[in-house]
Scaffold this motif. Structure first.
Motif: not given
Length: 138
Positions: A73, A77, A109, A112, A114
């Protein structure tokens, strides 16, 4: 967001993960990463996804795996999705460590932006109930 694909060996978890990787590649505006312990999915996963094997980097255990995921991560980016096959082969079967692992991943999570998906080879009842404070089953 953290999603879990839970089931015993032979229940179709990896097939479902492959389908999710390939659909994520088609729908993502960024990069999709698929992680496995050893090279098995090379011909099943779209070449547009980044396929990594933890054995290559000697990653094992919850702490090392968290560091590996955080590094992915931090290093890019544009990662939108990270999907992991055979989670217990990477982190081990120490169920008591899972709630803390998923708590840290939940924070990662969000920070980032994600989405994580993991295959978990066991019965849902075997997992600590606290895991589901951070994860949803699919």
């Amino acid at each position: 967001m953290i999603k879990l694909i839970i089931g015993n060996k032979g229940s179709g978890k990896t097939k479902k993960l492959i389908d999710l990787v390939n659909s994520s590649v088609e729908n993502s505006d960024g990069n999709v990463v698929c992680i496995e312990k050893e090279p098995k999915l090379t011909y099943d996963v779209s070449s547009k996804a980044r396929l990594l094997e933890t054995d290559t980097y000697r990653v094992s255990g919850c702490k090392a795996f968290y560091g590996f995921l955080a590094g992915i991560c931090a290093g890019n980016y544009d990662v939108t999705d990270i999907l992991v096959d055979a989670t217990f082969k990477i982190v081990g079967r120490e169920y008591s460590k899972l709630p803390q692992f998923f708590e840290m991943l939940s924070e990662l999570s969000e920070a980032a932006d994600v989405d994580f998906t993991f295959t978990i080879s066991c019965d849902k009842e075997d997992l600590p109930v606290e895991v589901f404070d951070y994860c949803e089953e699919i």
